[in-house]
Design a protein around this motif. Sequence first.
Motif, PDB file in Angstrom:
ATOM      1  N   LEU A  39     -15.900  -1.636  -4.652  1.00 48.63           N
ATOM      2  CA  LEU A  39     -15.367  -0.396  -5.224  1.00 48.63           C
ATOM      3  C   LEU A  39     -13.897  -0.270  -4.836  1.00 48.63           C
ATOM      4  CD1 LEU A  39     -18.316   2.011  -4.313  1.00 48.63           C
ATOM      5  CD2 LEU A  39     -17.966   0.765  -6.457  1.00 48.63           C
ATOM      6  N   PRO A  40     -12.976  -0.575  -5.743  1.00 45.33           N
ATOM      7  CA  PRO A  40     -11.546  -0.593  -5.397  1.00 45.33           C
ATOM      8  C   PRO A  40     -11.003   0.735  -4.896  1.00 45.33           C
ATOM      9  CG  PRO A  40     -11.933  -1.662  -7.524  1.00 45.33           C
ATOM     10  CD  PRO A  40     -13.224  -1.000  -7.129  1.00 45.33           C
ATOM     11  N   PHE A  41     -11.665   1.860  -5.247  1.00 40.35           N
ATOM     12  CA  PHE A  41     -11.135   3.152  -4.824  1.00 40.35           C
ATOM     13  C   PHE A  41     -11.476   3.466  -3.370  1.00 40.35           C
ATOM     14  CE2 PHE A  41     -15.227   3.921  -6.932  1.00 40.35           C
ATOM     15  CZ  PHE A  41     -15.915   4.599  -5.937  1.00 40.35           C
ATOM     16  N   VAL A  42     -12.243   2.597  -2.696  1.00 41.64           N
ATOM     17  CA  VAL A  42     -12.486   2.730  -1.254  1.00 41.64           C
ATOM     18  C   VAL A  42     -11.476   1.824  -0.555  1.00 41.64           C
ATOM     19  CG1 VAL A  42     -14.128   2.456   0.624  1.00 41.64           C
ATOM     20  CG2 VAL A  42     -14.931   3.200  -1.631  1.00 41.64           C
ATOM     21  N   PRO A  43     -10.390   2.364   0.005  1.00 38.64           N
ATOM     22  CA  PRO A  43      -9.288   1.520   0.487  1.00 38.64           C
ATOM     23  C   PRO A  43      -9.547   0.923   1.869  1.00 38.64           C
ATOM     24  CG  PRO A  43      -8.727   3.822   0.749  1.00 38.64           C
ATOM     25  CD  PRO A  43     -10.089   3.794   0.098  1.00 38.64           C
ATOM     26  N   SER A  44      -9.367  -0.378   1.976  1.00 37.42           N
ATOM     27  CA  SER A  44      -9.499  -1.035   3.276  1.00 37.42           C
ATOM     28  C   SER A  44      -8.353  -0.648   4.197  1.00 37.42           C
ATOM     29  CB  SER A  44      -9.539  -2.552   3.102  1.00 37.42           C
ATOM     30  OG  SER A  44      -8.334  -3.026   2.536  1.00 37.42           O
ATOM     31  N   GLU A  45      -7.257  -0.105   3.627  1.00 35.39           N
ATOM     32  CA  GLU A  45      -6.136   0.337   4.442  1.00 35.39           C
ATOM     33  C   GLU A  45      -6.523   1.502   5.353  1.00 35.39           C
ATOM     34  OE1 GLU A  45      -6.191  -0.036   1.262  1.00 35.39           O
ATOM     35  OE2 GLU A  45      -4.525  -1.250   0.542  1.00 35.39           O
ATOM     36  N   ILE A  46      -7.663   2.131   5.076  1.00 36.55           N
ATOM     37  CA  ILE A  46      -8.203   3.173   5.947  1.00 36.55           C
ATOM     38  C   ILE A  46      -9.292   2.591   6.843  1.00 36.55           C
ATOM     39  CG2 ILE A  46      -9.474   5.353   6.022  1.00 36.55           C
ATOM     40  CD1 ILE A  46      -8.122   6.145   3.433  1.00 36.55           C
ATOM     41  N   THR A 162      -7.440  -9.252   9.450  1.00 33.49           N
ATOM     42  CA  THR A 162      -6.909  -9.383  10.800  1.00 33.49           C
ATOM     43  C   THR A 162      -5.654  -8.547  10.976  1.00 33.49           C
ATOM     44  OG1 THR A 162      -7.809 -11.630  11.008  1.00 33.49           O
ATOM     45  CG2 THR A 162      -6.048 -11.012  12.523  1.00 33.49           C
ATOM     46  N   ALA A 163      -4.776  -8.577   9.987  1.00 32.23           N
ATOM     47  CA  ALA A 163      -3.527  -7.818  10.081  1.00 32.23           C
ATOM     48  C   ALA A 163      -3.792  -6.322  10.232  1.00 32.23           C
ATOM     49  CB  ALA A 163      -2.664  -8.081   8.845  1.00 32.23           C
ATOM     50  N   PHE A 164      -4.672  -5.767   9.415  1.00 31.81           N
ATOM     51  CA  PHE A 164      -4.909  -4.324   9.448  1.00 31.81           C
ATOM     52  C   PHE A 164      -5.765  -3.908  10.633  1.00 31.81           C
ATOM     53  CE2 PHE A 164      -3.017  -4.361   5.344  1.00 31.81           C
ATOM     54  CZ  PHE A 164      -2.573  -3.066   5.131  1.00 31.81           C
ATOM     55  N   VAL A 165      -6.709  -4.749  11.036  1.00 29.34           N
ATOM     56  CA  VAL A 165      -7.498  -4.445  12.234  1.00 29.34           C
ATOM     57  C   VAL A 165      -6.603  -4.442  13.466  1.00 29.34           C
ATOM     58  CG1 VAL A 165      -9.286  -5.327  13.780  1.00 29.34           C
ATOM     59  CG2 VAL A 165      -9.711  -5.230  11.332  1.00 29.34           C
ATOM     60  N   LEU A 166      -5.714  -5.422  13.578  1.00 33.24           N
ATOM     61  CA  LEU A 166      -4.819  -5.490  14.735  1.00 33.24           C
ATOM     62  C   LEU A 166      -3.838  -4.327  14.755  1.00 33.24           C
ATOM     63  CD1 LEU A 166      -4.045  -9.310  15.003  1.00 33.24           C
ATOM     64  CD2 LEU A 166      -5.538  -7.923  16.464  1.00 33.24           C
ATOM     65  N   LEU A 167      -3.393  -3.893  13.566  1.00 33.52           N
ATOM     66  CA  LEU A 167      -2.511  -2.723  13.529  1.00 33.52           C
ATOM     67  C   LEU A 167      -3.216  -1.496  14.102  1.00 33.52           C
ATOM     68  CD1 LEU A 167      -0.728  -3.107  10.065  1.00 33.52           C
ATOM     69  CD2 LEU A 167       0.350  -3.161  12.323  1.00 33.52           C
ATOM     70  N   GLY A 168      -4.467  -1.277  13.704  1.00 31.23           N
ATOM     71  CA  GLY A 168      -5.229  -0.169  14.256  1.00 31.23           C
ATOM     72  C   GLY A 168      -5.474  -0.331  15.747  1.00 31.23           C
ATOM     73  N   TYR A 169      -5.696  -1.559  16.166  1.00 29.00           N
ATOM     74  CA  TYR A 169      -5.947  -1.872  17.576  1.00 29.00           C
ATOM     75  C   TYR A 169      -4.713  -1.574  18.426  1.00 29.00           C
ATOM     76  CZ  TYR A 169      -7.360  -4.777  21.594  1.00 29.00           C
ATOM     77  OH  TYR A 169      -7.692  -5.247  22.840  1.00 29.00           O
ATOM     78  N   TRP A 170      -3.534  -1.976  17.929  1.00 23.50           N
ATOM     79  CA  TRP A 170      -2.297  -1.812  18.697  1.00 23.50           C
ATOM     80  C   TRP A 170      -1.736  -0.401  18.628  1.00 23.50           C
ATOM     81  CZ3 TRP A 170      -0.462  -6.915  16.129  1.00 23.50           C
ATOM     82  CH2 TRP A 170      -0.927  -8.006  16.880  1.00 23.50           C
ATOM     83  N   LEU A 171      -1.914   0.263  17.502  1.00 23.74           N
ATOM     84  CA  LEU A 171      -1.329   1.595  17.347  1.00 23.74           C
ATOM     85  C   LEU A 171      -2.106   2.677  18.085  1.00 23.74           C
ATOM     86  CD1 LEU A 171      -0.239   1.541  13.589  1.00 23.74           C
ATOM     87  CD2 LEU A 171       1.261   1.652  15.593  1.00 23.74           C
ATOM     88  N   GLU A 179      -2.843   4.039   7.662  1.00 26.38           N
ATOM     89  CA  GLU A 179      -3.436   4.692   6.493  1.00 26.38           C
ATOM     90  C   GLU A 179      -2.345   5.259   5.586  1.00 26.38           C
ATOM     91  OE1 GLU A 179      -6.056   8.705   5.473  1.00 26.38           O
ATOM     92  OE2 GLU A 179      -5.924   7.970   7.527  1.00 26.38           O
ATOM     93  N   GLU A 180      -1.345   5.899   6.191  1.00 31.48           N
ATOM     94  CA  GLU A 180      -0.287   6.541   5.402  1.00 31.48           C
ATOM     95  C   GLU A 180       0.525   5.515   4.629  1.00 31.48           C
ATOM     96  OE1 GLU A 180       3.775   9.196   6.133  1.00 31.48           O
ATOM     97  OE2 GLU A 180       2.303   8.928   7.748  1.00 31.48           O
ATOM     98  N   TYR A 181       1.051   4.508   5.333  1.00 32.49           N
ATOM     99  CA  TYR A 181       1.918   3.541   4.666  1.00 32.49           C
ATOM    100  C   TYR A 181       1.126   2.572   3.796  1.00 32.49           C
ATOM    101  CZ  TYR A 181       5.672   5.326   7.549  1.00 32.49           C
ATOM    102  OH  TYR A 181       6.603   6.154   8.127  1.00 32.49           O
ATOM    103  N   GLY A 182      -0.081   2.222   4.230  1.00 26.44           N
ATOM    104  CA  GLY A 182      -0.930   1.375   3.396  1.00 26.44           C
ATOM    105  C   GLY A 182      -1.315   2.060   2.105  1.00 26.44           C
ATOM    106  N   GLY A 183      -1.522   3.386   2.177  1.00 28.20           N
ATOM    107  CA  GLY A 183      -1.829   4.135   0.962  1.00 28.20           C
ATOM    108  C   GLY A 183      -0.687   4.109  -0.027  1.00 28.20           C
ATOM    109  N   TRP A 184       0.545   4.182   0.491  1.00 31.10           N
ATOM    110  CA  TRP A 184       1.702   4.109  -0.400  1.00 31.10           C
ATOM    111  C   TRP A 184       1.797   2.752  -1.079  1.00 31.10           C
ATOM    112  CZ3 TRP A 184       4.198   7.900  -2.424  1.00 31.10           C
ATOM    113  CH2 TRP A 184       4.305   9.127  -1.752  1.00 31.10           C
ATOM    114  N   VAL A 185       1.461   1.692  -0.345  1.00 36.10           N
ATOM    115  CA  VAL A 185       1.472   0.353  -0.948  1.00 36.10           C
ATOM    116  C   VAL A 185       0.449   0.273  -2.081  1.00 36.10           C
ATOM    117  CG1 VAL A 185       0.985  -2.092  -0.529  1.00 36.10           C
ATOM    118  CG2 VAL A 185       2.309  -0.784   1.133  1.00 36.10           C
TER     119      VAL A 185
END
Length: 215
Positions: A39-46, A162-171, A179-185
């Motif tokens: 389901l593309p409307f469920v964003p992995s960026e979140i 890996t990129a998005f999981v690590l971002l959440g891990y480090w932030l 979530e904010e910037y990934g949503g804009w992308v």
Amino acid sequence: MLLTASAEPAGGIAGWAVDVMDALGSPGTGLTNLVDTVLPFVPSEIILPVAGFAAGQGRLSLPAVILWTTVGSVVGSWIMYATGALLGRDRTRALAARIPLVHLHEIDRAEAWFERRGRAAVLLARMVPVVRSLISVPAGIQRMPLWVFTALTAVGSLVWNTAFVLLGYWLGDNWRLVEEYGGWVSKAVAALAVLTVARWYLVRLRRRPSARHRA
């Protein structure tokens, strides 16, 4: 809950993802990412940064999160691939031919392009919002060898996840920045796709002879 009170999602997709991870642990991250792939409307960026933050809290294993999210991406892609395979080339052509201003020779050209560039498209599309969910359908229609499709999907998804999981891990508590910037992308890619299709239709309409000219 997996998240601290200061960073805990109040609801929505992030809250749903937390509930699934609470119930299932690391495999829950795979299930949420499977849903995102279908389901593309469920964003992995979140979903992915939430999983990374949970791993940063020590509630989930970081390697397990990366593994399970990638498994979820592959299984979800199999579902979309099967959809394309069941739809088939002839049925797809018949449906596409009913779309105004679409001609069969253009469909043939798109098929020829996918035959030449399909492997690169499947690999790179895993790192493009929305497109990563849809690219599996033409791969299924073209019956790309399943092992090739699976390998390309796994590699591309592993990089993205890996990129998005690590971002959440480090932030940490600031995981919502992803979530904010990934949503804009995601919105930018969707807008670009809409503009591309709109431009294509406008060009076709201008080239289409008027009724008086045809007479």
